[in-house]
Design a protein around this motif. Structure first.
Motif, PDB file in Angstrom:
ATOM      1  N   VAL A 193       0.825  -1.217   0.000  1.00  0.00           N
ATOM      2  CA  VAL A 193       0.000   0.000   0.000  1.00  0.00           C
ATOM      3  C   VAL A 193       0.857   1.264   0.000  1.00  0.00           C
ATOM      4  N   ALA A 194       2.042   1.173   0.611  1.00  0.00           N
ATOM      5  CA  ALA A 194       2.897   2.355   0.767  1.00  0.00           C
ATOM      6  C   ALA A 194       3.201   3.001  -0.585  1.00  0.00           C
ATOM      7  N   GLY A 195       2.992   4.298  -0.686  1.00  0.00           N
ATOM      8  CA  GLY A 195       3.325   5.053  -1.893  1.00  0.00           C
ATOM      9  C   GLY A 195       2.357   4.859  -3.038  1.00  0.00           C
ATOM     10  N   ASN A 196       1.263   4.128  -2.814  1.00  0.00           N
ATOM     11  CA  ASN A 196       0.275   3.892  -3.875  1.00  0.00           C
ATOM     12  C   ASN A 196      -1.047   4.546  -3.463  1.00  0.00           C
ATOM     13  N   ASP A 197      -1.208   5.811  -3.806  1.00  0.00           N
ATOM     14  CA  ASP A 197      -2.389   6.563  -3.385  1.00  0.00           C
ATOM     15  C   ASP A 197      -3.669   6.133  -4.093  1.00  0.00           C
ATOM     16  N   LEU A 246      -4.677   0.786   7.854  1.00  0.00           N
ATOM     17  CA  LEU A 246      -5.327   1.117   6.577  1.00  0.00           C
ATOM     18  C   LEU A 246      -6.414   2.170   6.774  1.00  0.00           C
ATOM     19  N   ASP A 247      -7.128   2.062   7.886  1.00  0.00           N
ATOM     20  CA  ASP A 247      -8.215   3.010   8.141  1.00  0.00           C
ATOM     21  C   ASP A 247      -7.685   4.438   8.254  1.00  0.00           C
ATOM     22  N   THR A 248      -6.532   4.594   8.891  1.00  0.00           N
ATOM     23  CA  THR A 248      -5.945   5.936   9.014  1.00  0.00           C
ATOM     24  C   THR A 248      -5.485   6.480   7.670  1.00  0.00           C
ATOM     25  N   GLN A 249      -5.293   5.576   6.673  1.00  0.00           N
ATOM     26  CA  GLN A 249      -4.869   5.992   5.338  1.00  0.00           C
ATOM     27  C   GLN A 249      -6.046   6.122   4.381  1.00  0.00           C
ATOM     28  N   GLY A 250      -7.248   5.902   4.906  1.00  0.00           N
ATOM     29  CA  GLY A 250      -8.430   5.999   4.064  1.00  0.00           C
ATOM     30  C   GLY A 250      -8.625   4.797   3.164  1.00  0.00           C
TER      31      GLY A 250
END
Length: 568
Positions: free
Chosen positions: A488-492, A522-526
């Protein structure tokens, strides 16, 4: 029906007839002829008087016929268990003493009790901790140790030690004391036994001897070697020339009794008894299932534990030592046409008659002949091809085989097998701590999802589908956290993460906490977390927690359903 499951004799006994009686008695005659020299030899390998090998081949066979489930398995002394007995008992008492014999009996009783309890509590799965590579390495190493330990008997020198360094050291220190007469008898016995095993059948075939008769002659070959060397012993008075002879063997059947128990002895034999129990059971069940498959019969592993356990208790009560199902004798029993476990009981009667009638003649038998018998018997145990197969298929399995073999050769049988089991468990933990997981996509035109690195698939930038191919527990929980974070990191563009759980059979508490951590991160990243293809038992566990209530996404029946719903 319940009683019949614990006493298989009630099942096959009802169908017993004259035809099966004839088959069983013929097989018993052939196996008895084979067992007499082997039983004597294996008892000496265990550091016990030769008659103890005969004692250990009587009651256990009768008991197994009542409680065992294999129609062809022949229970009795075997090479590996004899070596392990010598190693274990040698730490408790000096060889040749009454305490040594008593300790061997206690070892049989303890092993029998452990096996019986394992069967009653259905713990046969414990044998699975001994992987096939470990067993192969252990048996090969044991075969080499056994063969080396018999060099003393073939050369007429004394040897000591239960691992190669000790054995080689004792052989080197005694090499100058070789008895040429012993060497001659040993070499003659070894040569004849090799010829009987590998070439006699071809000679008989050229002489047009019927196949059945030829097989009996080949099986009886070791007995002919025994008689020949006994005759040479008498003719040339080999005992007076320094050749070690069996000596006086008590005539008659053993008295049924129990030795006096010492708490200290029991404590010292506890671990060896457990190892002998597991190794013996693994060998027994392997042989039994192999032979049963050829006849499309069914073997009950837990009942085999009970049968083998009670057989060991009987061995102890009858003055023997630990026994198990032997490969060579069981194959002979099978090939000779044994139809039911009653063949073992008839074999026991044959051994009992030999104990009553033949023991006076064994006094002049050279021990070198029995040493040669052991060497030939363990030739089948040594299998170096497992190294080639393991190296080609799995370096981790090769490591397990190599560590087991080297550890057994250098440190002894108990340490070697402990190293093998430990290595296997470490390899399992290492593999499962890094489970295979793949980002998957949909195969065009289907509802199937496959690894994006192996197949041409359709993916959607807002949906990250990860298939987890392992149950989740404490050893790999952090691995899953790191995997999801890295993907998930860096993949908006990712808005949904779907964990495809088709291969997940359970989730322990540590893994549940990791899933909660993934959900929170994940929740904090939307990003929403979803699950798909969760198995029923796993779902039941999750429903008993707050995880599903706090889950930002949904639980889908299938991965296809998940992707279809999230796309829309």
């Amino acid at each position: 029906m319940r009683l019949q499951s614990y006493l298989p004799i009630l099942d096959w006994g009802r169908k017993y007839n004259r035809q099966t009686l004839t088959s069983d008695m013929l097989a018993a005659v052939i196996v008895t002829i084979m067992l007499i020299p082997q039983s004597l030899a294996y008892a000496l390998l265990a550091g016990l008087p030769p008659e103890v090998g005969l004692y250990a081949s009587i009651l256990p066979l009768i008991v197994y016929a009542i409680f065992g489930t294999s129609s062809a398995l022949a229970v009795g002394p075997v090479a590996v268990i004899s070596l392990m007995t010598a190693t274990a008992v040698g730490r408790v008492a000096a060889e040749g003493t009454a305490d040594y014999a008593s300790a061997a009996i206690i070892l049989a009783l303890m092993s029998g009790a452990m096996l019986t309890l394992m069967g009653l509590f259905r713990l046969g799965f414990l044998a699975n901790f001994l992987s096939h590579p470990v067993i192969s390495g252990f048996i090969t190493a044991s075969g080499l140790i056994i063969a080396t330990s018999q060099l003393g008997g073939l050369l007429g020198i004394s040897t000591s030690g239960h691992a190669l360094p000790g054995l080689f050291s004792s052989i080197a220190s005694s090499i100058g004391a070789i008895n040429l007469y012993t060497f001659g008898i040993g070499a003659l016995s070894l040569g004849l036994l090799l010829w009987i095993r590998f070439d006699l059948k071809n000679w008989l075939k050229r002489l047009h001897v019927p196949k059945g008769v030829a097989n009996v002659i080949v099986r009886a070959g070791p007995v002919f070697v025994v008689f020949l060397t006994m005759a040479l012993s008498v003719i040339f008075d080999l005992g007076a020339k320094g050749v070690a002879l069996v000596g006086d063997v008590p005539q008659g059947l053993p008295m049924l009794s129990l030795p006096s128990f010492s708490l200290d002895t029991v404590q010292q034999l506890l671990v060896p008894a457990l190892i002998i129990s597991i190794v013996g059971f693994v060998e027994t069940i392997s042989v039994a299932q192999t032979l049963a498959a050829k006849r499309r019969e069914r073997i009950s592993p837990n009942q085999e534990l009970i049968g083998l356990g009670i057989a060991n208790v009987a061995a102890g009560i009858g003055g023997g030592y630990p026994v198990t199902g032997g490969f060579a004798r069981s194959v002979v029993n099978f090939d000779a046409g044994a139809a039911t476990p009653a063949a073992g009981a008839f074999t026991a009667i044959g051994i009992a008659l030999a104990t009553l009638l033949l023991t006076p003649f064994l006094a002049v038998l050279p021990k070198a002949t029995l040493a040669a018998t052991i060497v030939i018997a363990v030739l089948t145990l040594v299998d170096f091809s497992v190294f080639k197969r393991a190296w080609a298929y799995s370096k981790a399995d090769f490591a397990a085989v190599a560590i087991t073999l080297i550890g057994t050769l250098l440190l002894g049988v108990e340490t070697g097998i402990a190293l093998g089991v430990g290595t296997s468990i470490l390899i399992f933990l290492y593999r499962s701590s890094k489970p295979h997981a793949a980002v998957v996509g949909q195969v065009p035109g289907t509802e199937h999802f496959r690894n994006i690195k192996r197949h041409t698939v359709e993916t959607h930038p807002e949906i990250l589908s990860i298939r987890v191919d392992e149950s989740l527990y404490f050893a790999n929980a952090r691995f899953l956290e790191d995997l999801v974070t890295d993907q998930v990191a860096g993949n908006d563009r990712v808005k949904h993460v779907v964990l495809m759980c088709s291969a997940v059979n359970f989730i322990d508490l540590s893994a549940l906490e990791s899933l909660e951590a993934i959900q929170h991160r994940l929740d904090t990243q939307g990003v929403k977390l979803h699950l798909s293809e969760v198995k029923g038992p796993v779902m039941d566990k999750l429903k008993s927690t707050d995880f599903l209530r706090d889950l930002s996404g949904k639980v889908f029946l299938s991965q296809h359903q998940a992707v279809s719903a999230l796309r829309s």
